[in-house]
Motif scaffolding. Structure first.
Motif, mmCIF file in Angstrom:
data_model
loop_
_atom_site.group_PDB
_atom_site.id
_atom_site.type_symbol
_atom_site.label_atom_id
_atom_site.label_comp_id
_atom_site.label_asym_id
_atom_site.label_seq_id
_atom_site.Cartn_x
_atom_site.Cartn_y
_atom_site.Cartn_z
ATOM 1 N N UNK A 1 0.839 -1.209 0.000
ATOM 2 C CA UNK A 1 0.000 0.000 0.000
ATOM 3 C C UNK A 1 0.866 1.248 0.000
ATOM 4 N N UNK A 2 1.912 1.238 0.850
ATOM 5 C CA UNK A 2 2.841 2.371 0.899
ATOM 6 C C UNK A 2 3.616 2.507 -0.399
ATOM 7 N N UNK A 3 3.864 1.392 -1.064
ATOM 8 C CA UNK A 3 4.637 1.399 -2.299
ATOM 9 C C UNK A 3 3.817 1.902 -3.485
ATOM 10 N N UNK A 4 2.558 1.467 -3.547
ATOM 11 C CA UNK A 4 1.738 1.718 -4.731
ATOM 12 C C UNK A 4 0.960 3.028 -4.651
ATOM 13 N N UNK A 5 0.350 3.315 -3.492
ATOM 14 C CA UNK A 5 -0.561 4.463 -3.401
ATOM 15 C C UNK A 5 0.073 5.794 -3.802
ATOM 16 N N UNK B 1 8.916 8.191 3.754
ATOM 17 C CA UNK B 1 9.205 9.523 3.233
ATOM 18 C C UNK B 1 9.639 9.462 1.769
ATOM 19 N N UNK B 2 10.452 8.460 1.428
ATOM 20 C CA UNK B 2 10.871 8.309 0.037
ATOM 21 C C UNK B 2 9.667 8.024 -0.854
ATOM 22 N N UNK B 3 8.744 7.203 -0.361
ATOM 23 C CA UNK B 3 7.544 6.888 -1.138
ATOM 24 C C UNK B 3 6.670 8.124 -1.311
ATOM 25 N N UNK B 4 6.478 8.886 -0.227
ATOM 26 C CA UNK B 4 5.639 10.087 -0.299
ATOM 27 C C UNK B 4 6.228 11.119 -1.255
ATOM 28 N N UNK B 5 7.555 11.141 -1.385
ATOM 29 C CA UNK B 5 8.209 12.092 -2.292
ATOM 30 C C UNK B 5 7.853 11.851 -3.758
ATOM 31 N N UNK B 6 7.330 10.658 -4.058
ATOM 32 C CA UNK B 6 6.910 10.390 -5.433
ATOM 33 C C UNK B 6 5.818 11.351 -5.883
ATOM 34 N N UNK B 7 4.967 11.772 -4.960
ATOM 35 C CA UNK B 7 3.869 12.665 -5.324
ATOM 36 C C UNK B 7 4.385 13.973 -5.920
ATOM 37 N N UNK C 1 0.397 9.985 7.545
ATOM 38 C CA UNK C 1 -0.509 8.838 7.630
ATOM 39 C C UNK C 1 0.269 7.527 7.607
ATOM 40 N N UNK C 2 1.128 7.339 6.598
ATOM 41 C CA UNK C 2 1.843 6.071 6.480
ATOM 42 C C UNK C 2 2.833 5.865 7.622
ATOM 43 N N UNK D 1 -9.536 6.528 2.269
ATOM 44 C CA UNK D 1 -9.870 7.891 2.674
ATOM 45 C C UNK D 1 -8.683 8.828 2.459
ATOM 46 N N UNK D 2 -7.470 8.356 2.776
ATOM 47 C CA UNK D 2 -6.272 9.168 2.560
ATOM 48 C C UNK D 2 -6.071 9.451 1.078
ATOM 49 N N UNK D 3 -6.302 8.438 0.248
ATOM 50 C CA UNK D 3 -6.125 8.618 -1.204
ATOM 51 C C UNK D 3 -7.151 9.595 -1.767
ATOM 52 N N UNK D 4 -8.383 9.510 -1.293
ATOM 53 C CA UNK D 4 -9.435 10.424 -1.763
ATOM 54 C C UNK D 4 -9.087 11.859 -1.365
ATOM 55 N N UNK D 5 -8.542 12.033 -0.161
ATOM 56 C CA UNK D 5 -8.149 13.377 0.282
ATOM 57 C C UNK D 5 -7.079 13.958 -0.634
#
Length: 284
Positions: free
Chosen positions: A25-29, A147-153, A183-184, A273-277
């Motif tokens: 989930x952390x990897x893909x989302x 943090x590395x995953x979130x940086x993808x955004x 969140x993650x 819910x996090x993804x929708x936000x």
């Protein structure tokens, strides 16, 4: 126990297929959300070129195959015998090479992406260092990976914008990145209170305390953003995350059977819910 199960246990973990289901989930989302943000940014620029449409998949290839290589590397690092280590190294080389090709293609088409190495490299170094120290599942390793995953955004948003420059990312995307990281990161102490630290009241207090602070941070973001829809969804997500961080361990201590699978399934609505936000922040 079936014969198939016995054979799987004898063979051990396959280094070619990551078995850490909670990490998917952390990897893909963030990757999917970043792809959506990148495509939207690409559509909004005045004179779109074809390059972002090539760089976006190249970055995703680098990310996913880089993780696959890292997973196999973790198995090799903790292998007790030289023979076992040798069986884990081939996917490190194969997946690592594919990841490097993705990085090379992305940098060739958008050289400004090299600046993203400044935040990414230290996070990767921390995760690798913790793995070499035999602490691959430590909180520090988990947070650095999150943090590395979130940086993808923001990174994929910058790619879609045309140049891949860090300063081209809107403030709302950066704030959404922080929200995803909060969140993650919260899932790390929560899961530990259900598995490895299930009988540790100190760790439970740490988990709940973190979620309270994260909730306050997201509430401040919601008030700053001026968007009741985006802010409301983000606050709702963290409120539910705080609630489950309190209630699920409480019910488990009173005999409720919370298996790892059930904990994972209970997390799905919070993740959605996090993804929708974040999607609301991207489009509105």
């Amino acid at each position: 126990m079936t014969a198939t199960t016995v054979q799987r246990r004898r063979r051990g973990i396959s280094p070619w297929v990551p078995n850490q289901h909670g990490a998917w989930a952390m990897l893909i989302s963030p990757a999917v959300l970043g792809l959506v943000a990148g495509l939207r940014a690409h559509l909004l620029i005045d004179a779109p070129s074809h390059r972002p449409l090539l760089v976006l998949p190249a970055v995703l290839v680098a990310w996913f195959f880089g993780y696959f290589a890292f997973f196999a590397f973790g198995l090799a690092a903790k292998a007790r015998t030289r023979e076992r280590r040798a069986t884990y190294l081939p996917p490190v080389y194969v997946y690592g090479s594919i990841s490097l090709v993705g990085i090379a293609v992305a940098l060739l088409l958008q050289p400004h992406l090299l600046w993203w190495a400044l935040p990414f490299a230290p996070l990767v170094a921390v995760a690798v260092g913790e793995t070499l120290r035999g602490r691959a599942r430590s909180a520090l390793s988990g947070v650095s990976t999150v943090l590395a995953s979130a940086l993808l955004l923001p990174a994929l948003t910058a790619v879609g914008g045309g140049a891949g420059a860090i300063d081209s990312v809107p403030a709302m995307i950066w704030l959404s990145m922080v929200f995803l990281a909060l969140y993650f990161s919260g899932t790390i102490p929560f899961v530990k209170t259900m598995i490895r630290e299930r009988n540790n009241p100190t760790y439970l207090r740490i988990s709940i305390g973190y979620h309270v602070l994260a909730m306050l941070a997201v509430l401040a973001w919601a008030l700053w953003s001026g968007s009741w829809m985006v802010g409301g969804l983000a606050v709702l997500t963290m409120a539910v995350a705080l609630g489950r961080a309190v209630w699920i361990p409480w019910s488990a201590r009173r005999g409720e059977p919370w298996t790892a699978r059930r904990v994972g399934m209970a997390e799905v609505p919070v993740l959605l819910s996090a993804c929708v936000a974040v999607l609301a922040a991207i489009f509105f």
